[in-house]
Scaffold this active site. Sequence first.
Site, mmCIF file in Angstrom:
data_model
loop_
_atom_site.group_PDB
_atom_site.id
_atom_site.type_symbol
_atom_site.label_atom_id
_atom_site.label_comp_id
_atom_site.label_asym_id
_atom_site.label_seq_id
_atom_site.Cartn_x
_atom_site.Cartn_y
_atom_site.Cartn_z
ATOM 1 C CD GLU A 152 -3.174 -7.715 -5.185
ATOM 2 O OE1 GLU A 152 -3.436 -7.889 -3.987
ATOM 3 O OE2 GLU A 152 -2.051 -7.933 -5.675
ATOM 4 C CE1 TYR A 164 -5.451 2.424 -1.047
ATOM 5 C CE2 TYR A 164 -6.501 1.249 -2.844
ATOM 6 C CZ TYR A 164 -6.300 1.428 -1.501
ATOM 7 O OH TYR A 164 -6.938 0.615 -0.597
#
Length: 218
Positions: A152, A164
């Site tokens: 998250e 990411y």
Amino acid sequence: MRFVVEPMRLGDIPTVSAIERLSFPQPWPQSAYRREILENRMAHYVVARVLDAPAPVRASAPEPQPQSADRTEDGLFGKLQRLLRASADPTSGGAEDRGVVGYAGLWLMTDEAHVTTIAVHPQYRGKHVGELLLLHLIDHAISVGARWVTLEVRVSNEVAQALYRKYTFKEMGVRRRYYSDNGEDALIMWTDPLDSEHFRRVLEQNRAALRQRLTEAG
Ligand SMILES: CC(C)(COP(=O)(O)OP(=O)(O)OC[C@H]1O[C@@H](n2cnc3c(N)ncnc32)[C@H](O)[C@@H]1OP(=O)(O)O)[C@@H](O)C(=O)NCCC(=O)NCCS
């Protein structure tokens, strides 16, 4: 500068904690890291060390104010993390200053690997340390048979999201008002399947480019 990624040791925790306080508004107590290292068999924590420059943080440094925010947590995983965080912090002393400039962690849950945390000292950001740490976590996840990596991230944390996305993480959902300090939403991100041809190609391309950049940087 040369960096190496190694397993986190108890003696690293005070320096990790100092970087943590510079990076997150709700830092974990040092006892949480002790328990992760000593008791959590699902956990894998690593540090990045700089080999040929002075470390920017010493464990004895005064506590700085938190500056930026993020943490990945959810569900059972998040509850366990919060339990760890809520506990008292008996850790003190025993610090070794061995050039720690960043750290990261992973929880392995069946075929999923959850990135629990990743942070780099502000003075060392933008030098590929975060990518080196993430690549290490992904390699570890693959080596133990995980099929995906998930995490998250705050919707406002564009820097982390860019890192990411570079490793195929995609937004698969949102947890509304997930972060209690400011009510910010969390993006839930997942990689492509780690055994897919596409993922392996991206991984090896990124690995080669990172190696090249780190070599050029000395
Ligand atoms: C997120 C963090 C770990 C990235 O580490 P870093 O060492 O600074 O990042 P790197 O130098 O390895 O950069 C890797 C990639 O991240 C992205 N990135 C890094 N800095 C960036 C910036 N200023 N703007 C946009 N993207 C950026 C890029 O995709 C970069 O790849 P590229 O160089 O090929 O473009 C670091 O910024 C940090 O510690 N932030 C505070 C803690 C935090 O938010 N952790 C994430 C919790 S979910």
